[in-house]
Design a protein around this motif. Structure first.
Motif, mmCIF file in Angstrom:
data_model
loop_
_atom_site.group_PDB
_atom_site.id
_atom_site.type_symbol
_atom_site.label_atom_id
_atom_site.label_comp_id
_atom_site.label_asym_id
_atom_site.label_seq_id
_atom_site.Cartn_x
_atom_site.Cartn_y
_atom_site.Cartn_z
ATOM 1 N N ALA A 39 43.113 53.318 54.425
ATOM 2 C CA ALA A 39 41.848 53.599 55.113
ATOM 3 C C ALA A 39 41.930 54.940 55.830
ATOM 4 C CB ALA A 39 41.537 52.484 56.106
ATOM 5 N N SER A 40 43.042 55.180 56.519
ATOM 6 C CA SER A 40 43.182 56.446 57.249
ATOM 7 C C SER A 40 43.254 57.629 56.289
ATOM 8 C CB SER A 40 44.417 56.412 58.157
ATOM 9 O OG SER A 40 45.606 56.389 57.399
ATOM 10 N N TYR A 41 43.847 57.415 55.097
ATOM 11 C CA TYR A 41 43.928 58.486 54.097
ATOM 12 C C TYR A 41 42.529 58.927 53.674
ATOM 13 C CZ TYR A 41 44.346 60.748 49.558
ATOM 14 O OH TYR A 41 44.220 61.627 48.508
ATOM 15 N N LEU A 57 35.694 58.367 63.289
ATOM 16 C CA LEU A 57 36.563 57.235 62.990
ATOM 17 C C LEU A 57 38.027 57.644 62.985
ATOM 18 C CD1 LEU A 57 36.887 54.274 62.238
ATOM 19 C CD2 LEU A 57 36.478 54.894 59.850
ATOM 20 N N LEU A 58 38.327 58.813 62.417
ATOM 21 C CA LEU A 58 39.708 59.292 62.395
ATOM 22 C C LEU A 58 40.203 59.552 63.818
ATOM 23 C CD1 LEU A 58 42.059 60.069 60.517
ATOM 24 C CD2 LEU A 58 41.132 62.398 60.458
ATOM 25 N N GLY A 59 39.326 60.091 64.651
ATOM 26 C CA GLY A 59 39.689 60.300 66.058
ATOM 27 C C GLY A 59 40.027 58.990 66.744
ATOM 28 N N LEU A 60 39.228 57.950 66.470
ATOM 29 C CA LEU A 60 39.502 56.632 67.055
ATOM 30 C C LEU A 60 40.827 56.067 66.550
ATOM 31 C CD1 LEU A 60 36.052 54.784 66.961
ATOM 32 C CD2 LEU A 60 37.117 55.976 68.877
ATOM 33 N N ALA A 75 43.574 62.974 68.138
ATOM 34 C CA ALA A 75 42.368 62.183 68.425
ATOM 35 C C ALA A 75 41.315 63.076 69.062
ATOM 36 C CB ALA A 75 42.709 61.021 69.354
ATOM 37 N N LEU A 76 41.735 63.841 70.053
ATOM 38 C CA LEU A 76 40.825 64.739 70.753
ATOM 39 C C LEU A 76 40.245 65.778 69.792
ATOM 40 C CD1 LEU A 76 39.812 65.235 73.667
ATOM 41 C CD2 LEU A 76 41.647 66.907 73.910
ATOM 42 N N TYR A 77 41.098 66.309 68.912
ATOM 43 C CA TYR A 77 40.662 67.315 67.944
ATOM 44 C C TYR A 77 39.536 66.785 67.067
ATOM 45 C CZ TYR A 77 40.777 70.289 63.776
ATOM 46 O OH TYR A 77 40.434 71.092 62.718
ATOM 47 N N LEU A 79 37.683 64.007 67.459
ATOM 48 C CA LEU A 79 36.508 63.563 68.217
ATOM 49 C C LEU A 79 35.638 64.755 68.596
ATOM 50 C CD1 LEU A 79 38.140 60.840 70.486
ATOM 51 C CD2 LEU A 79 36.433 60.450 68.699
ATOM 52 N N GLU A 80 36.274 65.867 68.975
ATOM 53 C CA GLU A 80 35.512 67.066 69.314
ATOM 54 C C GLU A 80 34.783 67.609 68.084
ATOM 55 O OE1 GLU A 80 38.311 69.710 71.173
ATOM 56 O OE2 GLU A 80 37.852 68.951 73.188
ATOM 57 N N LYS A 81 35.460 67.594 66.918
ATOM 58 C CA LYS A 81 34.827 68.043 65.677
ATOM 59 C C LYS A 81 33.551 67.235 65.416
ATOM 60 C CE LYS A 81 37.469 71.149 63.453
ATOM 61 N NZ LYS A 81 36.942 72.443 62.941
ATOM 62 N N SER A 82 33.643 65.928 65.569
ATOM 63 C CA SER A 82 32.510 65.049 65.336
ATOM 64 C C SER A 82 31.434 65.248 66.399
ATOM 65 C CB SER A 82 32.973 63.588 65.324
ATOM 66 O OG SER A 82 31.901 62.720 65.066
ATOM 67 N N ALA A 83 31.873 65.343 67.653
ATOM 68 C CA ALA A 83 30.926 65.498 68.758
ATOM 69 C C ALA A 83 30.131 66.787 68.639
ATOM 70 C CB ALA A 83 31.680 65.471 70.088
ATOM 71 N N GLU A 84 30.794 67.841 68.168
ATOM 72 C CA GLU A 84 30.102 69.122 68.007
ATOM 73 C C GLU A 84 29.031 69.061 66.918
ATOM 74 O OE1 GLU A 84 33.461 71.624 67.432
ATOM 75 O OE2 GLU A 84 33.921 71.750 69.590
ATOM 76 N N GLN A 85 29.126 68.042 66.048
ATOM 77 C CA GLN A 85 28.081 67.829 65.047
ATOM 78 C C GLN A 85 27.015 66.844 65.539
ATOM 79 O OE1 GLN A 85 28.903 67.882 60.774
ATOM 80 N NE2 GLN A 85 31.046 67.446 61.300
ATOM 81 N N ASP A 86 27.041 66.618 66.843
ATOM 82 C CA ASP A 86 26.064 65.742 67.502
ATOM 83 C C ASP A 86 26.211 64.272 67.127
ATOM 84 O OD1 ASP A 86 24.810 67.224 69.396
ATOM 85 O OD2 ASP A 86 23.193 67.911 68.100
#
Length: 318
Positions: A39-41, A57-60, A75-77, A79-86
């Motif tokens: 799943a992670s792959y 999901l990968l961040g989580l 995780a932070l990396y 999550l920030e990537k996803s967050a920057e995409q709103d």
């Protein structure tokens, strides 16, 4: 749960680099409890192609260490990537990490920034958390009216924690005019979702007749609901109702059961009442040693009446 043909089609698309299929395949592996590493792959494959949901999901997964070696930096990396995409859930997660200092330096300013971005996308739990920041002035000037505004928005979306808090704000006149009727309404909304703190608060309102007609039977009903979910003051109040036969037929065994549950968890008023019950010997066989033991437990937690009673016992002035 999934049709084999659907899985096969998804795998084929994923192999050929379809990010949405890769993300969907990762979810399939997670939801079926199959190999979390696979799943992670697939999640990583989609994330590296810029899929916001996969990045979240990968961040989580990196945050929890589920299906992958725990790594808060990664995780932070992601999550920030996803967050920057709103991606609102990613923004909310980041906000909470900064709010609590979970794997990052605590920063109310960063927490406020991310929570507000998620809240403005109508994410109910982010709206609630943002409201709490306004209420206590964390990362922003304290503003109870703005706190009320965001918590009400969350409550109207059915978020039970916000509904319970909104009920309390109405009851206390915090950020809005005091209104016990509206307070009771929102407590009902949360209590009916089995949110234990709201069940306890609602029981108190029925016991006191605030915002609702006084009704000891309904108070008993909600105290019991909350007590069964380990709300300690509810366990104490339920024990007292059983002891006094209020709202229910008197039942000394059940009274003792619930009072002891609260007392064992350190609730000093329950410890005091158990002490009195054993000393008086009216509803159970008198036991001075047990009575004094419970009074000592309460007194050690600064229960004034327990301290005074022990002093009288010591001086034989009862």
């Amino acid at each position: 749960m999934y049709d084999p043909e659907e899985i096969n089609e998804c795998e084929n698309a994923a192999i050929f680099g379809d990010a949405s299929a890769q993300f969907k395949l990762a979810l399939m592996y997670i939801n079926t409890g199959k190999n979390p590493y696979v799943a992670s792959y697939w999640c990583r494959q989609a994330a590296e192609q810029g899929h916001a949901g996969a990045q979240y999901l990968l961040g989580l997964m990196y945050k929890s260490g589920d299906g992958i070696n725990q790594d808060i930096e990664k995780a932070l990396y992601w999550l920030e990537k996803s967050a920057e995409q709103d991606n609102a859930p990613a923004q909310h997660c980041l906000g909470l990490m900064y709010l609590k200092g979970n794997g990052v330096d605590k920063s109310y300013i960063e927490a406020f920034y991310w929570l507000k971005r998620a809240a403005t996308q109508n994410l109910a739990n982010a709206q609630y958390d943002l409201g709490i920041m306004y209420l206590y002035g964390e990362g922003v000037h304290q503003d109870s009216k703005k706190a009320f505004y965001w918590i009400e928005k969350s409550a109207k979306q059915g978020f039970p924690r916000a509904q319970e808090f909104l009920g309390t704000m109405y009851s206390e006149g915090n950020g809005t005019d005091k209104d016990y009727v509206k307070g009771a309404y929102w407590l009902h909304e949360a209590a009916n979702q089995d949110f234990a703190p709201a069940q306890y608060d609602l029981a108190i309102m029925y016991a006191d007749g605030k915002g609702v007609n006084k009704d000891i039977e309904k108070a008993f009903y909600w105290f019991k609901k909350a007590a069964e979910q380990d709300i300690i003051p509810a366990q104490y109040n339920l024990g007292i109702l059983y002891l006094d036969g209020c709202g229910i037929e008197q039942d000394v065994d059940k009274a003792f059961y619930w009072l002891k549950k609260a007392a064992d968890k350190g609730f000093n008023e329950a410890q005091y009442r158990l002490g009195i019950i054993f000393l008086e010997g009216k509803v159970v066989e008198q036991n001075m040693s047990a009575g004094i033991l419970w009074l000592l437990k309460a007194a050690n937690q600064n229960h004034k009446r327990a301290q005074e009673l022990l002093e009288k016992l010591k001086n034989n002035t009862l």
